[in-house]
Scaffold this motif. Sequence first.
Motif, PDB file in Angstrom:
ATOM      1  N   ILE A  35     116.351 -24.860  45.721  1.00  0.00           N
ATOM      2  CA  ILE A  35     115.012 -24.427  45.310  1.00  0.00           C
ATOM      3  C   ILE A  35     114.525 -25.312  44.178  1.00  0.00           C
ATOM      4  CG2 ILE A  35     113.600 -22.482  44.538  1.00  0.00           C
ATOM      5  CD1 ILE A  35     115.798 -20.616  45.584  1.00  0.00           C
ATOM      6  N   GLY A  36     113.676 -26.266  44.517  1.00  0.00           N
ATOM      7  CA  GLY A  36     113.105 -27.147  43.524  1.00  0.00           C
ATOM      8  C   GLY A  36     111.797 -26.605  43.003  1.00  0.00           C
ATOM      9  N   ALA A  37     111.078 -27.452  42.263  1.00  0.00           N
ATOM     10  CA  ALA A  37     109.809 -27.016  41.682  1.00  0.00           C
ATOM     11  C   ALA A  37     108.722 -26.881  42.738  1.00  0.00           C
ATOM     12  CB  ALA A  37     109.370 -27.993  40.600  1.00  0.00           C
ATOM     13  N   GLN A  38     108.710 -27.817  43.717  1.00  0.00           N
ATOM     14  CA  GLN A  38     107.647 -27.809  44.715  1.00  0.00           C
ATOM     15  C   GLN A  38     108.141 -27.687  46.148  1.00  0.00           C
ATOM     16  OE1 GLN A  38     104.978 -31.126  44.187  1.00  0.00           O
ATOM     17  NE2 GLN A  38     104.492 -30.602  42.084  1.00  0.00           N
ATOM     18  N   VAL A  39     109.422 -27.950  46.376  1.00  0.00           N
ATOM     19  CA  VAL A  39     109.967 -27.916  47.729  1.00  0.00           C
ATOM     20  C   VAL A  39     111.291 -27.171  47.736  1.00  0.00           C
ATOM     21  CG1 VAL A  39     110.786 -29.313  49.682  1.00  0.00           C
ATOM     22  CG2 VAL A  39     108.859 -30.126  48.315  1.00  0.00           C
ATOM     23  N   VAL A  40     111.522 -26.396  48.784  1.00  0.00           N
ATOM     24  CA  VAL A  40     112.817 -25.761  49.030  1.00  0.00           C
ATOM     25  C   VAL A  40     113.458 -26.471  50.220  1.00  0.00           C
ATOM     26  CG1 VAL A  40     114.040 -23.662  49.705  1.00  0.00           C
ATOM     27  CG2 VAL A  40     112.081 -23.517  48.157  1.00  0.00           C
ATOM     28  N   ASN A  41     114.675 -27.000  50.013  1.00  0.00           N
ATOM     29  CA  ASN A  41     115.426 -27.637  51.095  1.00  0.00           C
ATOM     30  C   ASN A  41     116.418 -26.632  51.657  1.00  0.00           C
ATOM     31  OD1 ASN A  41     115.729 -30.040  48.588  1.00  0.00           O
ATOM     32  ND2 ASN A  41     114.268 -30.299  50.255  1.00  0.00           N
ATOM     33  N   ILE A  42     116.336 -26.379  52.957  1.00  0.00           N
ATOM     34  CA  ILE A  42     117.259 -25.470  53.627  1.00  0.00           C
ATOM     35  C   ILE A  42     118.123 -26.282  54.584  1.00  0.00           C
ATOM     36  CG2 ILE A  42     117.478 -23.473  55.165  1.00  0.00           C
ATOM     37  CD1 ILE A  42     114.676 -22.616  54.173  1.00  0.00           C
ATOM     38  N   ASN A  43     119.432 -26.119  54.473  1.00  0.00           N
ATOM     39  CA  ASN A  43     120.357 -26.826  55.352  1.00  0.00           C
ATOM     40  C   ASN A  43     121.449 -25.857  55.763  1.00  0.00           C
ATOM     41  OD1 ASN A  43     121.877 -28.697  56.747  1.00  0.00           O
ATOM     42  ND2 ASN A  43     122.595 -29.790  54.931  1.00  0.00           N
ATOM     43  N   ILE A  44     121.474 -25.485  57.036  1.00  0.00           N
ATOM     44  CA  ILE A  44     122.492 -24.561  57.549  1.00  0.00           C
ATOM     45  C   ILE A  44     123.586 -25.374  58.204  1.00  0.00           C
ATOM     46  CG2 ILE A  44     122.969 -22.629  59.099  1.00  0.00           C
ATOM     47  CD1 ILE A  44     120.068 -21.763  58.744  1.00  0.00           C
ATOM     48  N   GLY A  69     119.470 -25.778  42.680  1.00  0.00           N
ATOM     49  CA  GLY A  69     118.155 -26.207  42.227  1.00  0.00           C
ATOM     50  C   GLY A  69     117.721 -25.396  41.019  1.00  0.00           C
ATOM     51  N   GLY A  70     116.773 -25.942  40.258  1.00  0.00           N
ATOM     52  CA  GLY A  70     116.312 -25.250  39.058  1.00  0.00           C
ATOM     53  C   GLY A  70     115.743 -23.878  39.339  1.00  0.00           C
ATOM     54  N   GLY A  71     115.086 -23.701  40.494  1.00  0.00           N
ATOM     55  CA  GLY A  71     114.496 -22.421  40.838  1.00  0.00           C
ATOM     56  C   GLY A  71     115.505 -21.332  41.135  1.00  0.00           C
ATOM     57  N   ALA A  72     116.754 -21.726  41.426  1.00  0.00           N
ATOM     58  CA  ALA A  72     117.790 -20.736  41.722  1.00  0.00           C
ATOM     59  C   ALA A  72     118.168 -19.921  40.490  1.00  0.00           C
ATOM     60  CB  ALA A  72     119.028 -21.429  42.282  1.00  0.00           C
ATOM     61  N   CYS A  73     117.811 -20.439  39.300  1.00  0.00           N
ATOM     62  CA  CYS A  73     118.199 -19.781  38.051  1.00  0.00           C
ATOM     63  C   CYS A  73     117.171 -18.766  37.566  1.00  0.00           C
ATOM     64  CB  CYS A  73     118.422 -20.827  36.971  1.00  0.00           C
ATOM     65  SG  CYS A  73     119.709 -22.026  37.373  1.00  0.00           S
ATOM     66  N   ARG A 109     115.381 -27.600  57.242  1.00  0.00           N
ATOM     67  CA  ARG A 109     113.938 -27.406  57.103  1.00  0.00           C
ATOM     68  C   ARG A 109     113.566 -27.442  55.625  1.00  0.00           C
ATOM     69  NH1 ARG A 109     111.167 -22.385  60.081  1.00  0.00           N
ATOM     70  NH2 ARG A 109     111.364 -23.830  61.832  1.00  0.00           N
ATOM     71  N   ASP A 110     112.402 -28.017  55.327  1.00  0.00           N
ATOM     72  CA  ASP A 110     111.846 -28.004  53.981  1.00  0.00           C
ATOM     73  C   ASP A 110     110.596 -27.134  53.984  1.00  0.00           C
ATOM     74  OD1 ASP A 110     113.790 -29.754  53.136  1.00  0.00           O
ATOM     75  OD2 ASP A 110     112.523 -31.535  53.275  1.00  0.00           O
ATOM     76  N   ILE A 111     110.453 -26.283  52.967  1.00  0.00           N
ATOM     77  CA  ILE A 111     109.256 -25.458  52.838  1.00  0.00           C
ATOM     78  C   ILE A 111     108.675 -25.663  51.438  1.00  0.00           C
ATOM     79  CG2 ILE A 111     110.007 -23.746  54.519  1.00  0.00           C
ATOM     80  CD1 ILE A 111     110.880 -21.946  52.284  1.00  0.00           C
ATOM     81  N   THR A 112     107.396 -25.375  51.290  1.00  0.00           N
ATOM     82  CA  THR A 112     106.703 -25.703  50.037  1.00  0.00           C
ATOM     83  C   THR A 112     106.402 -24.492  49.157  1.00  0.00           C
ATOM     84  OG1 THR A 112     104.588 -25.671  51.235  1.00  0.00           O
ATOM     85  CG2 THR A 112     105.665 -27.816  50.961  1.00  0.00           C
ATOM     86  N   THR A 113     107.023 -23.368  49.449  1.00  0.00           N
ATOM     87  CA  THR A 113     106.941 -22.212  48.546  1.00  0.00           C
ATOM     88  C   THR A 113     108.141 -22.306  47.613  1.00  0.00           C
ATOM     89  OG1 THR A 113     105.895 -20.856  50.249  1.00  0.00           O
ATOM     90  CG2 THR A 113     106.895 -19.704  48.401  1.00  0.00           C
ATOM     91  N   ALA A 114     107.899 -22.742  46.351  1.00  0.00           N
ATOM     92  CA  ALA A 114     109.030 -23.081  45.492  1.00  0.00           C
ATOM     93  C   ALA A 114     108.816 -22.623  44.052  1.00  0.00           C
ATOM     94  CB  ALA A 114     109.276 -24.596  45.568  1.00  0.00           C
ATOM     95  N   GLY A 115     109.619 -23.190  43.144  1.00  0.00           N
ATOM     96  CA  GLY A 115     109.712 -22.693  41.774  1.00  0.00           C
ATOM     97  C   GLY A 115     108.453 -22.761  40.942  1.00  0.00           C
ATOM     98  N   VAL A 153     122.676 -26.677  33.053  1.00  0.00           N
ATOM     99  CA  VAL A 153     121.971 -27.620  33.940  1.00  0.00           C
ATOM    100  C   VAL A 153     122.614 -27.775  35.310  1.00  0.00           C
ATOM    101  CG1 VAL A 153     121.091 -28.915  31.967  1.00  0.00           C
ATOM    102  CG2 VAL A 153     123.203 -29.677  33.090  1.00  0.00           C
ATOM    103  N   ALA A 154     123.872 -27.360  35.457  1.00  0.00           N
ATOM    104  CA  ALA A 154     124.615 -27.621  36.689  1.00  0.00           C
ATOM    105  C   ALA A 154     123.894 -27.211  37.969  1.00  0.00           C
ATOM    106  CB  ALA A 154     125.993 -26.968  36.622  1.00  0.00           C
TER     107      ALA A 154
END
Length: 360
Positions: free
Chosen positions: A198-207, A300-304, A217-223, A343-344
């Motif tokens: 979960i980034g600031a502008q993009v969420v990267n999903i990898n299963i 990602g930063g948004g995960a926190c 898939r990448d989606i644009t609902t993010a942090g 930061v990890a």
Amino acid sequence: MRFSLPSFGSRSVVGLDIGSSSVKAIELTRRGRSKEFELTHLGVAQMPAEAIVQGAFLNSSAIVEGIREAIEKAKIRTKNVAAAVSGHSVIVKKVSLPVMTRDELDEQIRWEAEQYIPFDVNEVNLDFQILNGGGGGEGQMEVLLVAAKKDLVDDYVQVIREAGLIPAAIDVAAFAVENAFEANYDVRPDEVVALVNIGAQVVNINIISNGAPAFTRDITTAGNQYTEEIQKALSISFDEAERIKLGGRRSENSQEVVPQEVEQAMRSVTETVIGEISRSLDFFSATSADSRIERIVLCGGGACVAGLQAAFQARNGGKVEIMDPLARMLPSSKFETSYLDEVAPALGVGVGLALRRMDA
């Protein structure tokens, strides 16, 4: 996964995560002949708001300065860097093709790609990986096909070169996260894991299923949505809202109770973010034979963001955890443990890139 760029002799690269909110520069050192790595250099530089918007470089000079600052803070001398792309200009498809050699597929890949990507094949950089195991039946093989618009790759190459560095490899963000995860965690061969960056502008999903990407898939609902909603609720600056999002602070030196309207705004955004991610996970479950996702790993930063992990657990069930991309790194006296703990979660892409060896 690397797009076609010049090859260099060095066996070490700097992981350069150029994000819309910050640039992270990471260098790892292999100790002896072991597979163990040590975090030897780390630099983080904040990016101005709107320097990068939905993958578009709107302020290249600010991005170049951010790269230089991160490299300088990290005291990195290595020039070869690996960066990562993501977003709507990057397409990842797992396809079933007739069995052929890698050389044969290399000759045919552009023709094959035309059937699976929504872009003009002449406007993209292509790469592929033949996956283990059979694909669509006898005489078939599974191939992971990746296409990224040349304009996007060129933007990254340009700012890296302007910063005085050498772009040795361009990877895909979702695959860099996977690389960091696999280097730090044990996964059963039959375990299905969803990596959610979960980034600031993009969420990267990898299963990951059977040790390989099964759905990306990448989606644009993010942090940044959290920050924007807090900014609206309190009529404050973006930077001030960012601090509140991550820790509830109104200023550097004081701690205040987060107002009720902020809590409501964050709760609403959390529901939206989790809903968007969950729809992608549900789509995979509905369309794949390997449908049971047993483990969800956030980074990602948004995960926190406070409450996100618990809300994700309540929505999806199963095991939801925050990834530590430094979990198996050798201890380093160069960094405070408290700083690395903080930061990890945001270092997944950078660590995954730094783990790429030039001879890999």
